[in-house]
Structures are given as structure tokens and as C-alpha cells.
Enzyme design. Structure first.
Site, mmCIF file in Angstrom:
data_model
loop_
_atom_site.group_PDB
_atom_site.id
_atom_site.type_symbol
_atom_site.label_atom_id
_atom_site.label_comp_id
_atom_site.label_asym_id
_atom_site.label_seq_id
_atom_site.Cartn_x
_atom_site.Cartn_y
_atom_site.Cartn_z
ATOM 1 N N GLU A 124 -59.397 -77.036 61.911
ATOM 2 C CA GLU A 124 -59.157 -76.147 60.966
ATOM 3 C C GLU A 124 -60.574 -75.502 60.271
ATOM 4 O O GLU A 124 -61.521 -76.183 60.167
ATOM 5 C CB GLU A 124 -58.377 -76.498 60.115
ATOM 6 C CG GLU A 124 -56.851 -77.013 60.565
ATOM 7 C CD GLU A 124 -56.016 -77.364 59.481
ATOM 8 O OE1 GLU A 124 -55.119 -78.060 59.688
ATOM 9 O OE2 GLU A 124 -56.659 -77.733 58.012
ATOM 10 N N LYS A 165 -63.138 -74.162 57.254
ATOM 11 C CA LYS A 165 -63.381 -74.726 55.914
ATOM 12 C C LYS A 165 -63.446 -73.606 55.067
ATOM 13 O O LYS A 165 -64.619 -72.849 55.093
ATOM 14 C CB LYS A 165 -64.243 -75.750 55.782
ATOM 15 C CG LYS A 165 -64.297 -76.532 54.392
ATOM 16 C CD LYS A 165 -65.393 -77.581 54.270
ATOM 17 C CE LYS A 165 -65.214 -78.275 52.965
ATOM 18 N NZ LYS A 165 -65.048 -77.534 51.939
ATOM 19 N N ARG A 190 -59.346 -75.021 45.901
ATOM 20 C CA ARG A 190 -58.355 -75.941 46.616
ATOM 21 C C ARG A 190 -57.323 -75.859 45.681
ATOM 22 O O ARG A 190 -57.260 -76.077 44.382
ATOM 23 C CB ARG A 190 -58.835 -77.188 46.810
ATOM 24 C CG ARG A 190 -57.692 -78.081 47.757
ATOM 25 C CD ARG A 190 -58.447 -79.177 48.429
ATOM 26 N NE ARG A 190 -57.240 -80.180 48.879
ATOM 27 C CZ ARG A 190 -57.605 -81.421 49.475
ATOM 28 N NH1 ARG A 190 -58.753 -81.521 49.555
ATOM 29 N NH2 ARG A 190 -56.790 -82.171 50.136
ATOM 30 N N ARG A 197 -57.986 -78.909 42.430
ATOM 31 C CA ARG A 197 -58.468 -79.953 42.816
ATOM 32 C C ARG A 197 -58.320 -81.104 42.097
ATOM 33 O O ARG A 197 -58.089 -82.253 42.203
ATOM 34 C CB ARG A 197 -59.649 -79.805 43.569
ATOM 35 C CG ARG A 197 -60.223 -81.141 44.010
ATOM 36 C CD ARG A 197 -61.523 -80.972 44.902
ATOM 37 N NE ARG A 197 -62.519 -82.175 44.737
ATOM 38 C CZ ARG A 197 -63.211 -82.395 45.889
ATOM 39 N NH1 ARG A 197 -63.472 -81.461 46.965
ATOM 40 N NH2 ARG A 197 -64.084 -83.682 45.920
ATOM 41 N N GLU A 228 -56.411 -73.314 50.518
ATOM 42 C CA GLU A 228 -57.549 -72.668 49.875
ATOM 43 C C GLU A 228 -57.134 -71.439 49.529
ATOM 44 O O GLU A 228 -56.839 -70.648 50.487
ATOM 45 C CB GLU A 228 -58.475 -72.958 50.855
ATOM 46 C CG GLU A 228 -59.945 -72.917 50.205
ATOM 47 C CD GLU A 228 -60.539 -74.213 49.622
ATOM 48 O OE1 GLU A 228 -61.669 -74.219 49.000
ATOM 49 O OE2 GLU A 228 -59.868 -75.198 49.930
ATOM 50 N N PHE A 287 -52.887 -75.351 54.278
ATOM 51 C CA PHE A 287 -52.938 -76.218 55.572
ATOM 52 C C PHE A 287 -52.255 -77.638 55.525
ATOM 53 O O PHE A 287 -52.549 -78.339 56.505
ATOM 54 C CB PHE A 287 -54.486 -76.727 55.518
ATOM 55 C CG PHE A 287 -55.342 -77.097 54.227
ATOM 56 C CD1 PHE A 287 -54.865 -78.477 53.774
ATOM 57 C CD2 PHE A 287 -55.900 -76.374 53.315
ATOM 58 C CE1 PHE A 287 -55.182 -78.977 52.574
ATOM 59 C CE2 PHE A 287 -56.507 -77.014 52.409
ATOM 60 C CZ PHE A 287 -56.326 -78.298 51.808
ATOM 61 N N ARG A 345 -60.331 -90.963 50.256
ATOM 62 C CA ARG A 345 -61.238 -90.191 51.262
ATOM 63 C C ARG A 345 -61.607 -91.093 52.361
ATOM 64 O O ARG A 345 -62.183 -92.257 52.170
ATOM 65 C CB ARG A 345 -62.576 -90.029 50.407
ATOM 66 C CG ARG A 345 -63.793 -89.112 51.133
ATOM 67 C CD ARG A 345 -64.889 -89.112 50.482
ATOM 68 N NE ARG A 345 -65.084 -88.445 49.047
ATOM 69 C CZ ARG A 345 -65.139 -87.142 49.220
ATOM 70 N NH1 ARG A 345 -65.243 -86.561 50.137
ATOM 71 N NH2 ARG A 345 -64.902 -86.792 47.667
ATOM 72 N N LYS A 382 -65.157 -83.263 57.459
ATOM 73 C CA LYS A 382 -65.562 -81.992 57.301
ATOM 74 C C LYS A 382 -67.284 -81.925 57.988
ATOM 75 O O LYS A 382 -67.751 -82.753 58.119
ATOM 76 C CB LYS A 382 -65.726 -81.498 55.889
ATOM 77 C CG LYS A 382 -66.779 -82.595 55.131
ATOM 78 C CD LYS A 382 -66.405 -81.943 53.582
ATOM 79 C CE LYS A 382 -67.327 -83.081 52.545
ATOM 80 N NZ LYS A 382 -67.000 -82.565 51.391
#
Length: 582
Positions: A243, A245, A250, A265, A295, A335, A410, A416
Site C-alpha cells: 500500500e 505510505k 494517522r 496516533r 491517513e 487502510f 511494532r 515500511k
């Protein structure tokens, strides 16, 4: 429990810099409290009367607190102001002047009155706040009053992070940290540690397991690891979704019937800033209750081109909102979907959630599902990446097809890849400002000339230094840095900071800045990743990009683990470059 007893625990926590000792003090405190007290104590540890995402503030300046103190202590406000200038801490003035050794209130009574103070508004509310605070000061022990005024002024700053509190909650029940994963899971999907603790105290581990995603309680956002090459994506994920970025805000959007809340975020409620998005959500998800992520990015309606983040960030304001809506309209690229019509769908694989998102949204001009491709071909991924860069985007995000949504985690389920620049690290670093150095030479007039910044050690719940930075900001930005940092300056190093460097001014670890650097090097003066040889890791030739990132909090900063991963990736790239040149 009496508030004076809680204040004694605050004092013990304040005096230690050792994480384990801090955790043991908290565990001992938690063992002594019941289900009605635990939630309130968790909030008070954070200097609040509600979870962070609720905009409940005390709204009392130092001047108003001094009025309340003068009223309660029966000391002229002029005398209090004079002594305050000498000691710099209103809490210490309570110790000096209070005669309340025999008095006290319970934690619950104190909390409830603080909650009333925070919720007072309208005509006469200022006097009412002062009177209620004076009542509390006059009803608590001197030590209790000391911590009370620090809470009201937002200056408690015990240095206790959420990981330490979660460890202590587990330790209080089973004398080890084995229940931490269950506590953390519940916290990650509610963002309310007070609520989680209350459920835990009421129903034990089984009650914790039953906590579900709920509209209105923000979910701590899943985060992506980083790589520097397309080939690393394929190596780790194989066939995956790719996708774009975007370089915007966000957002996590919660909709239940006609109520919409938009969280950033770092879980701030920014709903009032984005009335255009609220309207679009009500239209495009009209008959559905949802939690979606996406986003938001500003764009030029005449050309369709996206504006850079420095333009989009101007939408984040409290005033002149309708004017900004016209100047910088937003589009939201959704997303993920985490909740749909009563069903928590975070456990579904990415590919199923994506399908449900596409089915849930109606056509409109504001909210779109991000485009994606599914492939394991590095050339196809590279072409998609270059297309995104050409469109002015940051890069791409690759997603494992069978991965659930892992709140607050994470990992390499998401990866990314951002645009890199010759001579720079392949990605920027999000650092927390820990202190500043007073300016010299030309910058002497600003009173600030460099920043001490760090990254977050999520294993030890500490911030560790990684750079001293004096380049990047404009003169106007240096002035603004001085203004915002002086509002959170401290008398000494915070308990949750590990540093070998002593800045001129320490500050509360609160603000995040984006740093571009040439590379990561070993360093004898920085504590990030410091090993037995005495060497840590530091950013070489660091530069601040822009001003404070208001959409990110200190715990959203780059972690020590990420810095080490970037260092290893940097070494690997150098080896590959050298072999290519043979």
C-alpha cells in the site's frame, strides 16, 4: 486508603531512579487498595482523573492555585509568591505553611473532588474551582497537599511509564510479571489502564480476557518495522499486500450511530479539528457502526496533488477551523477496519479485514480505501514504490496477508519502506526532546542553541540519549522551541531518563521531533544501546526537520531496538556496496 498514605508512596517513587524498585513500590501500593480505589490511583499516578484520550483538564493556572493556597493556608498571597520565587515548587510551600497534621481525606474523596474541579465550567466556575481546591488543601496532610497541587498543575512527573505500571499490577497479584501479557493486551485495545486495572481487580485474569474492542475507546495503533530495500520485504513476507505510505495524520475513526470521534496516533481526540471528515464518515458509513484507520492528508482540489506534511499539519488547530477546511481540504485514505457492527474483527487476517473495509464504505469524495497490489515480485513492488514517490508520497507499507491487527505492537507484520536520500539514513528517526543547551554566539539572544534528544527503551521503560542537535530549526523555530520547552522544564534529570550528558535545562520527556541523520555510529557519550564496552549509539550529523510532531507522543518515538536494527542494516548495506565495487 487515605490520600496521605498515597502521597507517601509518591514520595518513595520520586526518590528512586531504579525501575525494579519503582515497580516494587507500586506493587506494594496496589496490594493495599480495593477495586474502587485501583482505577483512581492509576489515573492519579499519571496526574489525571481520566484516561489520556479524554480531554478532561483541571484548567487552573499557578495564579489560581496560589489563590486557593492563600485561602486554605491563611497566608497572604504576596508572601506565598515571594517564597515561591525562591523555592520554585508550590508543593513545597504546602509543606512549609500547612498546619494540617491531623487531617486527611480518603483517596476516593480526594479524587471525586478533583474530578468535580476538572469538570466545572461556565459562569462562576473559576471561583468554584479555587474554593474546592482550597477545601482539599485544608483537608489533607501537608505531604498530601504537596502532591495535590502538583497534580492540579500537571507537574506530578513521577517518571512512571505504562510498562512499569503493568508489571506492578501483575506483581501485586502473583509476585511475578507473568500476567503482564494479558494486562497489556487489554490495555492495547482500550487505551485505559485505569479501567483495565479495575476489571482485573474485580474479576481477575478471566475478566481481563473478556475485554473487547469498544467504540469510543481508542485502540493503540499497530506499527510497522522498517527496511531499506524491496528485497527485504519479499524475504520476510513472501507474497504480501503493498500500500502507499502517506505523509499525513494517522487517524483512528470511531462511529456509533450519529456519534463520531477521531483519534490521532498518540490517541488525542481531534474530532473538533476535522468537521469535514466527520461529515464524510456519517455519509459514507451511514448505516454502520465502525472503527477504521487511515491517513488524512491535505490536497489541492484544483490539481489533485497532495500537500506535504508541513501544510497538512496546519489543519491541527483549535481556532479558525472552518477557514482551514476551505484552505486545506482533507482526504482520508482508509487502510484498515477493526470493528464492524458490534463485531471485533482485529483477529481476522489482513486480507479479510480489507475485504470488509471495501464492503463497508460507500462511494464519496472524502474517504477512499487505499489502493494496493498483492505480489511477491520485487520488480513489481519497486515499480509501485517509484509510482508512490512520483506522486509525492513517502513510500510504501507491506502487509502480511494472514496477519491479525496487533494493537500497540511494532513487528514485521507491517513493513515500511521510505524514500532515501544520498548520504542519509534510509529513514528519519522520531526522537524525544530531553533537554536543551543555552545558545552561544548568534543564538545567545534565543536562550537556546541545541537540543538533547533520545529514543525509547521499551524493555526498561526509559528514554536514552542518541544525539545533541544544533542544526535544522529556523530562528523562529528556535524561539518557539524555547517557549514550549520552558513550560515543561524541570529542576533535575527525570527518573525515566538515562543520560551521561547534562544539558543546561532538563525538560519532561513529552515532545517528539523528526531527525534526519547521515548514519548511526558508536558513541562513548550516548546511552542508547549502551553495552559492556561503554559504547552506545548516536546519530551522526543529525538535523531537526520542522517543529514538534504534535501527532506523536513520547512513547511513539523510535525505540532503542529500531536504532540497533538500523545500525545493522546500515552495516549490511556498506558490505554489499563494497562487494559491488570489487
Amino acid at each position: 486508603m487515605l490520600f496521605g498514605e498515597l502521597a507517601q508512596y509518591f514520595e518513595k517513587i520520586e526518590k528512586t531512579t531504579k525501575r525494579n524498585e519503582m515497580m516494587e513500590i507500586l506493587a506494594d501500593l496496589f496490594k493495599r487498595v480495593d477495586k474502587e480505589e485501583i482505577e483512581k490511583i492509576i489515573y492519579l499516578l499519571n496526574g489525571r482523573v481520566a484516561p489520556d484520550y479524554e480531554k478532561i483538564e483541571f484548567g487552573m493556572s499557578e495564579k489560581l492555585v496560589l489563590r486557593a493556597m492563600a485561602l486554605a493556608l491563611k497566608v497572604p498571597i504576596f508572601d506565598l509568591e515571594k517564597v515561591y520565587k525562591e523555592v520554585g515548587d508550590l508543593g513545597e510551600l504546602i509543606i512549609k505553611y500547612s498546619q494540617n497534621e491531623g487531617k486527611d481525606l480518603t483517596v476516593v474523596e480526594t479524587f471525586n473532588t478533583l474530578f468535580e474541579i476538572a469538570n466545572l465550567s461556565g459562569e462562576g466556575s473559576v471561583d468554584a474551582k479555587v474554593n474546592r481546591l482550597a477545601f482539599l488543601i485544608n483537608s489533607l496532610t501537608p505531604q498530601g497537599g504537596k502532591y495535590l497541587v502538583r497534580i492540579v498543575l500537571g507537574k506530578l512527573r513521577l517518571g512512571v511509564g505504562e510498562p512499569t505500571v503493568m508489571d506492578a499490577l501483575s506483581f501485586a497479584k502473583v509476585k511475578d510479571k507473568s500476567l503482564r501479557p494479558f494486562i497489556e493486551r487489554a490495555f492495547n485495545i482500550t487505551s485505559d489502564l485505569g479501567y483495565v486495572a479495575k476489571v482485573f481487580w474485580e474479576g481477575g485474569i478471566e475478566a481481563l480476557k473478556k475485554i473487547k474492542v469498544e467504540v469510543g475507546k481508542p485502540i493503540r495503533m499497530a506499527l510497522a518495522e522498517r527496511v531499506s530495500k524491496v528485497e527485504e520485504i519479499v524475504k520476510r513476507l513472501g507474497k504480501c499486500a503493498i500500500e502507499p505510505k502517506f505523509d499525513g495524520f494517522r487517524c483512528q475513526i470511531h462511529k456509533k450511530e450519529n456519534n463520531v470521534r477521531i483519534f490521532s496516533r498518540n490517541l488525542e481526540d481531534n474530532t473538533h479539528m476535522f468537521p469535514d471528515l466527520v461529515e464524510a464518515v456519517l455519509k459514507q458509513f451511514s448505516d454502520k457502526n465502525v472503527i477504521i484507520e487511515g491517513e488524512a492528508i491535505s490536497y489541492n482540489p484544483e490539481t489533485g496533488e497532495f500537500y506535504p506534511f508541513q501544510v497538512t499539519v496546519q489543519r491541527k488547530r483549535k481556532y479558525n477551523i472552518s477557514e482551514m477546511v476551505e484552505l486545506y481540504p482533507l482526504q482520508l485514505f482508509a487502510f484498515d477496519i477493526l470493528y464492524l457492527n458490534g463485531e471485533d474483527i482485529t483477529s481476522l487476517p489482513y486480507i479479510r479485514r480489507r475485504q470488509k473495509l471495501e464492503e463497508a464504505i460507500s462511494e464519496g469524495e472524502k474517504i477512499f480505501v487505499t489502493k494496493n497490489i498483492i505480489t511477491n515480485d520485487p520488480k513489481e513492488i519497486q515499480a509501485f514504490f517509484e509510482e508512490c514517490i512520483t506522486e509525492g508520497l513517502e513510500g510504501i507499507v507491506a502487509k502480511r496477508l494472514d496477519a491479525p491487527y496487533q494493537a500497540g505492537i511494532r513487528n514485521f507484520n507491517w513493513i515500511k519502506l521510505k524514500r532515501s536520500y544520498q548520504g542519509h539514513l534510509a529513514d528519519t528517526v522520531d526522537c524525544v526532546i530531553l533537554g536543551y543547551f543555552k545558545g552561544r554566539g548568534h543564538r545567545a539572544k534565543f536562550g537556546i542553541g541545541a537540543l538533547l534528544v533520545g529514543v525509547y527503551d521499551d524493555e526498561r521503560d526509559l528514554f536514552k540519549t542518541v544525539a545533541k542537535i544544533g542544526t535544522g530549526p529556523t530562528e523562529e523555530e528556535w524561539v518557539r522551541f524555547r517557549e514550549v520547552l520552558d513550560e515543561i522544564k524541570l529542576e533535575s534529570k527525570p527518573n525515566n531518563v538515562e543520560s551521561l550528558i547534562e544539558p543546561d535545562v532538563w525538560v519532561e520527556p513529552k515532545y517528539v521531533v523528526v531527525i534526519q541523520a547521515d548514519e548511526i555510529t558508536r558513541s562513548p557519550v550516548h546511552t542508547c544501546g549502551r553495552e559492556l564496552d561503554g559504547l552506545g549509539y548516536a546519530l551522526r550529523f543529525p538535523r531537526v526537520i520542522g517543529f514538534v510532531r504534535e501527532d506523536k507522543g513520547p512513547y511513539d518515538a523510535t525505540t532503542v531496538k529500531e536504532i540497533l536494527e538500523m545500525f545493522r542494516g546500515q552495516k549490511k548495506e556498506k558490505v554489499e556496496e563494497d562487494s559491488d565495487n570489487l
